[in-house]
Motif scaffolding. Structure first.
Motif, PDB file in Angstrom:
ATOM      1  N   SER A  26       0.860  -1.172   0.000  1.00  0.00           N
ATOM      2  CA  SER A  26       0.000   0.000   0.000  1.00  0.00           C
ATOM      3  C   SER A  26       0.898   1.225   0.000  1.00  0.00           C
ATOM      4  CB  SER A  26      -0.917   0.011   1.229  1.00  0.00           C
ATOM      5  OG  SER A  26      -1.689   1.195   1.261  1.00  0.00           O
ATOM      6  N   SER A  27       0.833   2.037  -1.052  1.00  0.00           N
ATOM      7  CA  SER A  27       1.713   3.196  -1.194  1.00  0.00           C
ATOM      8  C   SER A  27       0.970   4.482  -0.857  1.00  0.00           C
ATOM      9  CB  SER A  27       2.265   3.285  -2.619  1.00  0.00           C
ATOM     10  OG  SER A  27       3.040   2.144  -2.919  1.00  0.00           O
ATOM     11  N   VAL A  28       1.722   5.420  -0.263  1.00  0.00           N
ATOM     12  CA  VAL A  28       1.180   6.731   0.096  1.00  0.00           C
ATOM     13  C   VAL A  28       2.040   7.795  -0.580  1.00  0.00           C
ATOM     14  CG1 VAL A  28       0.690   8.339   1.973  1.00  0.00           C
ATOM     15  CG2 VAL A  28       0.342   5.887   2.314  1.00  0.00           C
ATOM     16  N   THR A  29       1.405   8.753  -1.256  1.00  0.00           N
ATOM     17  CA  THR A  29       2.109   9.841  -1.920  1.00  0.00           C
ATOM     18  C   THR A  29       1.871  11.135  -1.161  1.00  0.00           C
ATOM     19  OG1 THR A  29       1.832   8.786  -4.079  1.00  0.00           O
ATOM     20  CG2 THR A  29       2.398  11.120  -4.067  1.00  0.00           C
ATOM     21  N   LEU A  30       2.959  11.865  -0.874  1.00  0.00           N
ATOM     22  CA  LEU A  30       2.878  13.112  -0.124  1.00  0.00           C
ATOM     23  C   LEU A  30       3.164  14.282  -1.040  1.00  0.00           C
ATOM     24  CD1 LEU A  30       4.843  12.005   3.070  1.00  0.00           C
ATOM     25  CD2 LEU A  30       2.375  11.996   2.730  1.00  0.00           C
ATOM     26  N   GLY A  31       2.159  15.135  -1.261  1.00  0.00           N
ATOM     27  CA  GLY A  31       2.340  16.346  -2.041  1.00  0.00           C
ATOM     28  C   GLY A  31       2.768  16.114  -3.469  1.00  0.00           C
ATOM     29  N   GLY A  32       2.555  14.921  -3.967  1.00  0.00           N
ATOM     30  CA  GLY A  32       2.935  14.621  -5.331  1.00  0.00           C
ATOM     31  C   GLY A  32       4.439  14.519  -5.553  1.00  0.00           C
ATOM     32  N   ARG A  90       5.866   3.329   1.079  1.00  0.00           N
ATOM     33  CA  ARG A  90       4.978   2.167   1.159  1.00  0.00           C
ATOM     34  C   ARG A  90       4.873   1.683   2.588  1.00  0.00           C
ATOM     35  NH1 ARG A  90       6.497  -3.765   0.045  1.00  0.00           N
ATOM     36  NH2 ARG A  90       5.054  -3.778   1.801  1.00  0.00           N
ATOM     37  N   ASN A  91       3.839   0.930   2.851  1.00  0.00           N
ATOM     38  CA  ASN A  91       3.669   0.369   4.179  1.00  0.00           C
ATOM     39  C   ASN A  91       4.731  -0.688   4.443  1.00  0.00           C
ATOM     40  OD1 ASN A  91       2.449  -1.298   2.165  1.00  0.00           O
ATOM     41  ND2 ASN A  91       1.526  -2.511   3.812  1.00  0.00           N
ATOM     42  N   PRO A  92       5.180  -0.805   5.672  1.00  0.00           N
ATOM     43  CA  PRO A  92       6.175  -1.848   5.966  1.00  0.00           C
ATOM     44  C   PRO A  92       5.546  -3.226   5.834  1.00  0.00           C
ATOM     45  CG  PRO A  92       5.400  -0.823   7.987  1.00  0.00           C
ATOM     46  CD  PRO A  92       4.820  -0.026   6.867  1.00  0.00           C
ATOM     47  N   PRO A  93       6.337  -4.206   5.413  1.00  0.00           N
ATOM     48  CA  PRO A  93       5.783  -5.563   5.312  1.00  0.00           C
ATOM     49  C   PRO A  93       5.402  -6.094   6.681  1.00  0.00           C
ATOM     50  CG  PRO A  93       8.160  -5.600   5.033  1.00  0.00           C
ATOM     51  CD  PRO A  93       7.746  -4.162   5.022  1.00  0.00           C
ATOM     52  N   SER A  94       4.349  -6.882   6.722  1.00  0.00           N
ATOM     53  CA  SER A  94       3.872  -7.442   7.982  1.00  0.00           C
ATOM     54  C   SER A  94       4.076  -8.949   8.000  1.00  0.00           C
ATOM     55  CB  SER A  94       2.386  -7.121   8.175  1.00  0.00           C
ATOM     56  OG  SER A  94       1.879  -7.760   9.324  1.00  0.00           O
ATOM     57  N   PHE A  95       4.587  -9.441   9.113  1.00  0.00           N
ATOM     58  CA  PHE A  95       4.781 -10.881   9.282  1.00  0.00           C
ATOM     59  C   PHE A  95       3.763 -11.448  10.275  1.00  0.00           C
ATOM     60  CE2 PHE A  95       8.764  -9.183   7.839  1.00  0.00           C
ATOM     61  CZ  PHE A  95       9.285 -10.137   6.981  1.00  0.00           C
ATOM     62  N   MET A  96       2.859 -10.599  10.724  1.00  0.00           N
ATOM     63  CA  MET A  96       1.921 -11.007  11.766  1.00  0.00           C
ATOM     64  C   MET A  96       0.621 -11.512  11.164  1.00  0.00           C
ATOM     65  SD  MET A  96       3.518 -10.355  14.649  1.00  0.00           S
ATOM     66  CE  MET A  96       2.231 -10.260  15.871  1.00  0.00           C
TER      67      MET A  96
END
Length: 329
Positions: free
Chosen positions: A6-12, A17-23
């Motif tokens: 899941s990627s997040v863009t700030l101000g273009g 990206r979200n850190p990978p989860s092992f849980m």
């Protein structure tokens, strides 16, 4: 359970990206938590800027506050490659972040070993207060008095006296900021002097009082000394209230040996960097106090004055210009 990106863009301009989860939230296990923390720390360590960032900090803690970009790059390369070669000897086992290779790269780099670099006014650093105290005690062979037990502690209230004490930082970020720049020339030129953040008026006076007291009374409480209070102010030269004394024979045997004794103390306390001008100041002071108050007092003054020289408080070579010092804003 799905490890989706899941990627997040700030101000273009910036994207993360979200850190990978092992849980597996349906079946949480300690093992998975350990894997996730380990992956997070490894991701931080292998981030592209981590090697130069860590390398610069380690160089600063080895006595050079403003290392050149080339110096930082060479140490960072040793950090990433896990090895460093010098003089036909290879240090490290070629694993990422090998500290043996990093330590060798810092200590054996030309900027660390070349005497020519000492002439650069931007080289060196301000020494940490506690290191200066320990330096004096080790170089001049401090010995604890037999009747003094370690449970009493050798020091008292050092954070207030000199601004620093082992295991007693003011917060989790240590004693000073590694990017601190004092106002004036340093800030204007873009240089830093991290240890200068500890140079409050209280700490400067406390350091001077403590070192002068050590020469006069041993490691004692008297006259602003570093030791716990024994509730008695002895006369100068009386070490009966001290926790211990400096046993190295720093005294000059006669008037003709004062110069050689100054050279000896310069080697032990300033790495031989004491300037000719300051050596002459010490010679003149010893002569004056010797004639006025005797050789014993003159020898103590010699030790006190060398602990007040700029060469003792820094790790760089100093040159007097003869011009007036600029007033710090």
């Amino acid at each position: 359970f799905k490890n989706m990106i899941s990627s997040v863009t700030l101000g273009g301009m910036y994207e993360m990206r979200n850190p990978p989860s092992f849980m597996n939230l349906a079946k949480i296990e300690l093992r998975d938590a350990e894997y996730e923390v380990d992956a997070f720390l490894m991701n931080l360590l292998q981030y592209p800027s981590s090697a130069p960032f860590i390398s610069k900090k380690l160089i600063q803690f080895h006595g050079i506050s403003n290392p050149s970009p080339g110096y930082v790059e060479r140490v960072a390369q040793a950090f990433v490659g896990g090895s460093f070669a010098s003089g036909g000897v290879t240090f490290g086992d070629r694993k990422y972040g090998d500290l043996k290779a990093v330590a060798a790269a810092i200590a054996l780099d030309p900027e660390s070993t070349s005497p020519a670099v000492d002439e650069d006014p931007a080289s060196g650093n301000i020494r940490e207060p506690l290191l200066k105290v320990i330096h004096v005690m080790r170089s001049l062979s401090f010995e604890r008095r037999p009747n003094v037990k370690f449970r009493y502690g050798l020091f008292e209230n050092m954070s207030n006296k000199i601004g620093q004490m082992v295991f007693d930082p003011p917060d989790q970020f240590s004693f000073f900021s590694t990017d601190y720049a004092p106002p004036g020339v340093f800030a204007e030129s873009g240089m830093v002097s991290p240890e200068s953040e500890l140079l409050s008026m209280n700490a400067v006076v406390g350091m001077t009082n403590g070192l002068f007291s050590m020469a006069n009374f041993g490691l004692a409480y008297a006259d602003g000394g570093f030791a716990p209070s024994f509730n008695r102010l002895p006369p100068v030269g009386d070490y009966s209230t001290s926790m211990g004394t400096l046993t190295y024979p720093y005294q000059a045997s006669d008037a003709t040996s004062v110069g050689s004794k100054i050279d000896e103390l310069s080697t032990m306390l300033t790495a031989g960097r004491l300037s000719p001008e300051n050596k002459q100041v010490l010679l003149d002071a010893h002569s004056f106090f010797n004639n006025k108050f005797g050789a014993v007092n003159a020898d103590r003054v010699l030790l006190q004055l060398i602990s007040a020289t700029p060469e003792f408080h820094t790790s760089s070579t100093l040159r007097k210009t003869g011009s007036k010092r600029t007033i710090t804003p």
